[in-house]
Scaffold this motif. Structure first.
Motif, short mmCIF file in Angstrom:
data_model
loop_
_atom_site.label_atom_id
_atom_site.label_comp_id
_atom_site.label_asym_id
_atom_site.label_seq_id
_atom_site.Cartn_x
_atom_site.Cartn_y
_atom_site.Cartn_z
N UNK A 111 -8.80 9.21 -14.18
CA UNK A 111 -7.91 10.21 -14.77
C UNK A 111 -6.92 10.83 -13.81
N UNK A 112 -6.95 10.46 -12.54
CA UNK A 112 -6.01 11.01 -11.56
C UNK A 112 -4.95 9.96 -11.23
N UNK A 113 -3.68 10.37 -11.28
CA UNK A 113 -2.57 9.44 -11.07
C UNK A 113 -1.89 9.74 -9.74
N UNK A 114 -1.64 8.67 -8.97
CA UNK A 114 -0.93 8.78 -7.69
C UNK A 114 0.12 7.68 -7.62
N UNK A 115 1.24 8.00 -6.99
CA UNK A 115 2.30 7.02 -6.77
C UNK A 115 2.46 6.79 -5.28
N UNK A 116 2.82 5.57 -4.93
CA UNK A 116 3.06 5.27 -3.52
C UNK A 116 3.95 4.04 -3.38
N UNK A 117 4.50 3.89 -2.19
CA UNK A 117 5.29 2.71 -1.82
C UNK A 117 4.59 2.08 -0.62
N UNK A 118 4.46 0.76 -0.67
CA UNK A 118 3.86 0.05 0.45
C UNK A 118 4.48 -1.33 0.55
N UNK A 119 4.18 -2.01 1.63
CA UNK A 119 4.70 -3.36 1.82
C UNK A 119 3.61 -4.29 2.31
N UNK A 120 3.75 -5.54 1.96
CA UNK A 120 2.82 -6.58 2.40
C UNK A 120 3.62 -7.78 2.90
N UNK A 121 3.17 -8.33 4.01
CA UNK A 121 3.71 -9.60 4.47
C UNK A 121 2.75 -10.68 4.00
N UNK A 122 3.24 -11.56 3.16
CA UNK A 122 2.46 -12.70 2.70
C UNK A 122 2.92 -13.94 3.46
N UNK A 123 1.96 -14.79 3.78
CA UNK A 123 2.29 -16.05 4.44
C UNK A 123 1.76 -17.19 3.58
N UNK A 124 2.50 -18.27 3.55
CA UNK A 124 2.05 -19.46 2.81
C UNK A 124 1.18 -20.27 3.75
N UNK A 159 -14.23 3.71 -10.66
CA UNK A 159 -14.35 3.61 -12.12
C UNK A 159 -13.18 2.81 -12.67
N UNK A 160 -12.69 3.23 -13.82
CA UNK A 160 -11.57 2.51 -14.43
C UNK A 160 -10.28 2.75 -13.64
N UNK A 161 -9.61 1.66 -13.29
CA UNK A 161 -8.37 1.73 -12.52
C UNK A 161 -7.27 1.02 -13.29
N UNK A 162 -6.13 1.68 -13.45
CA UNK A 162 -4.95 1.02 -14.02
C UNK A 162 -3.81 1.14 -13.00
N UNK A 163 -2.98 0.11 -12.98
CA UNK A 163 -1.87 0.07 -12.03
C UNK A 163 -0.61 -0.37 -12.74
N UNK A 164 0.48 0.28 -12.38
CA UNK A 164 1.82 -0.16 -12.79
C UNK A 164 2.61 -0.33 -11.52
N UNK A 165 3.12 -1.53 -11.29
CA UNK A 165 3.81 -1.81 -10.04
C UNK A 165 5.14 -2.49 -10.29
N UNK A 166 6.09 -2.15 -9.44
CA UNK A 166 7.39 -2.83 -9.40
C UNK A 166 7.50 -3.41 -8.00
N UNK A 167 7.72 -4.72 -7.94
CA UNK A 167 7.73 -5.40 -6.65
C UNK A 167 9.07 -6.05 -6.36
N UNK A 185 -8.31 -5.78 -8.03
CA UNK A 185 -8.37 -4.35 -7.72
C UNK A 185 -8.89 -3.57 -8.92
N UNK A 186 -8.38 -3.90 -10.10
CA UNK A 186 -8.73 -3.17 -11.32
C UNK A 186 -10.23 -3.23 -11.62
#
Length: 141
Positions: A109-122, A79-87, A30-31
């Motif tokens: 230079x614009x910061x946004x926060x969000x909550x989302x979910x993903x279903x991962x399958x093996x 452009x430049x993307x930085x992410x801080x995530x807690x999972x 993503x970055x």
């Protein structure tokens, strides 16, 4: 749920490491905006779940072409993307993991926060995401 069917988090240490490594790889893609490699980490068709303008949940399928187009709008030219995530991974079984993510994304230079979910399958090829869940994404569907 009977006691023999209860899922204990400590029973999934290896799977937790695998899932967290999967997200580290995905976040790195993503970055740098590598949309095709991001799509390689999915199990298409995926499901997308969000809410509509009336406040009701909606869901729909998404193929690879549509996913790449959506991600191009979201991260493709940021452009430049930085992410801080807690999972927080929640294992339904050794092959199914729902992960809730609280993230802060800074792009151009614009910061946004969000909550989302993903279903991962093996899968035989490793972990793949199969369902994305986030509020407020109705315009992308």
């Amino acid at each position: 749920m009977s006691e023999t069917n209860q899922v204990r988090h400590d029973d999934y240490e290896e799977e937790t490491r695998e899932v967290m490594a999967w997200f580290s790889q995905y976040d790195a893609l993503v970055a740098v905006g590598n949309l095709e490699a991001m799509a390689d980490m999915a199990n298409f068709p995926i499901n997308e779940v969000t809410d509509n303008a009336e406040g009701f949940g909606i869901a729909g399928p998404c193929d690879r072409h549509r996913f790449v187009a959506q991600m191009r709008e979201v991260v493709g030219g940021a452009g430049e993307v930085t992410m801080e995530s807690k999972r927080q991974p929640v294992f339904l079984s050794r092959a199914l993991c729902f992960v809730i993510t609280d993230t802060t994304i800074t792009a151009d230079g614009q910061t946004n926060s969000m909550r989302y979910g993903d279903l991962l399958i093996r899968t035989p090829s490793g972990w793949r995401f199969q369902t994305m869940v986030a509020g407020g994404w109705r315009a992308q569907m």
